[in-house]
Design an enzyme around this catalytic site. Structure first.
Site, mmCIF file in Angstrom:
data_model
loop_
_atom_site.group_PDB
_atom_site.id
_atom_site.type_symbol
_atom_site.label_atom_id
_atom_site.label_comp_id
_atom_site.label_asym_id
_atom_site.label_seq_id
_atom_site.Cartn_x
_atom_site.Cartn_y
_atom_site.Cartn_z
ATOM 1 N N CYS A 133 -1.901 -2.143 -1.561
ATOM 2 C CA CYS A 133 -2.010 -2.528 -2.963
ATOM 3 C C CYS A 133 -0.674 -2.801 -3.619
ATOM 4 C CB CYS A 133 -2.767 -1.475 -3.724
ATOM 5 S SG CYS A 133 -4.474 -1.456 -3.182
ATOM 6 N N SER A 134 0.398 -2.584 -2.910
ATOM 7 C CA SER A 134 1.697 -2.858 -3.520
ATOM 8 C C SER A 134 2.004 -4.344 -3.534
ATOM 9 C CB SER A 134 2.786 -2.112 -2.757
ATOM 10 O OG SER A 134 2.760 -2.489 -1.403
ATOM 11 N N CYS A 135 1.083 -5.130 -3.024
ATOM 12 C CA CYS A 135 1.416 -6.523 -2.777
ATOM 13 C C CYS A 135 0.651 -7.490 -3.659
ATOM 14 C CB CYS A 135 1.147 -6.856 -1.324
ATOM 15 S SG CYS A 135 1.951 -5.675 -0.277
#
Lengths: 229, 125
Positions: A133-135
């Protein structure tokens, strides 16, 4: 964390870490480790302590933030899509190198180094899932919807994309190919949806109004001309 | 209920950046700072008039120090107000804030690029 905190508070603090993970991507530099801005560090520090002390429930905080999920960030994605619809040279450049083409527009100050734009055509529909989800390109799209981060969406999207799309009231012709793109730490995707019919002669600004977040993830279509925004 | 809370906040604090439909945020952290203030107010840590006065002080201080006051720094002042108020109310000391800030910095540093950053006990040096 000190010994006076029970396991529940520690879990909550870790849950916060996951919520924040959606915004931890470092867009300006290449490093082999993560980086947080001074402001992000201060926000995380305060939020962690308030959670541990019981002043803040992560779920309640998340509910407030979710209420504004479509109102965070500059939402440049719609402008980029509208420009691609009206400017064939820009569209070619965008599909060739998304980050570079968007960088030339000037109004996008921060975009990931590896933003790949995938084009929807009459033959092929694209849809993006994120396993890390950091992307998520929030500068382009605003915050991700909650379901986007949910494990069931991610796993089903890969196994049964047509079924997931049906849940979003997106039905596609049987012979249309569906490609699912899985975001990674290094590569993020933006769907270039098809320009709606009946918008001939529209300006970029008018067209941008039709571009929804979901249409740029591939779980929706742009608004039809005349439909309420 | 979260939008009701927010409506009360925007009514009490007219300077909150907004459009016709309510508050707008330039980055995710701004929404987190906003949500924390809403939650602390709900918990009775401060009243909105108290918050407004503290925020006004903070903005005045920043302007005196050369803040261009273009609106882009609004939530930086908001965050500084939060930190100041929780310290004054004895909720979180400046020292604790600093310790956790350093711990998050440490956590980011040891986390490979692209992975979720998690705070662990060993991040507190």
């Amino acid at each position: 964390m000190g010994p006076d905190h029970d396991a529940r508070n520690t879990r909550q603090a870790w849950a916060i870490a996951h919520i924040f993970a959606a915004m931890s991507h470092d867009h300006d530099h290449h490093h082999d480790h993560s980086e947080l801005s001074e402001t992000e560090l201060r926000v995380r520090a305060l939020e962690t302590i308030l959670t541990e002390k019981g002043y803040v429930e992560p779920a309640a905080l998340d509910a407030i933030i979710q209420a504004y999920e479509t109102r965070i960030g500059p939402h440049n994605g719609a402008r980029v899509v509208a420009k691609a619809w009206t400017d064939p040279a820009f569209k070619t450049a965008l599909l060739e190198d998304g980050s570079k083409a968007i960088g030339t527009l000037g109004y996008v100050s921060r975009v990931g180094d590896h933003l790949v734009v995938v084009e929807n055509t009459p033959e092929r529909h694209n849809m993006v899932v994120c396993t890390l989800c950091s992307c998520y390109p929030w500068e382009m799209l605003g915050l991700p919807p909650v379901w986007y981060k949910a494990a069931p969406y991610r796993s089903r999207a890969v196994k049964d994309p047509r079924g997931v799309l049906a849940d979003f009231d997106v039905t596609l012709p049987k012979d249309m190919e569906i490609r699912v793109w899985d975001s990674t730490a290094e590569t993020r995707f933006l769907v270039l949806p098809m320009r709606p019919a009946g918008t001939e002669g529209w300006s970029e600004e008018q067209l941008a109004e039709l571009v929804t977040r979901d249409s740029m993830i591939g779980t929706g279509f742009p608004r039809k001309p005349g439909a309420p925004s | 209920m979260s939008t009701t809370l927010a409506a009360a906040a925007t009514a009490a604090i007219p300077s909150i950046p907004r459009d016709d439909d309510g508050p707008v945020f330039r980055a995710p952290w701004e929404a987190h700072a906003f949500a924390m203030a809403l939650t602390l107010h709900e918990r009775g840590v401060f009243t909105w008039p108290e918050w407004a006065a503290a925020l006004a002080d903070e903005i005045k201080r920043a302007q005196a120090a050369g803040d261009p006051d273009t609106g882009e720094t609004y939530y930086l002042h908001w965050l500084a107000t939060l930190e100041g108020l929780v310290a004054r109310k004895g909720v979180v000391s400046a020292e604790t804030l600093h310790r956790y800030r350093d711990a998050w910095d440490h956590a980011a540093d040891r986390t490979p690029h692209g992975k979720p950053i998690e705070l662990r006990p060993e991040d507190f040096g």
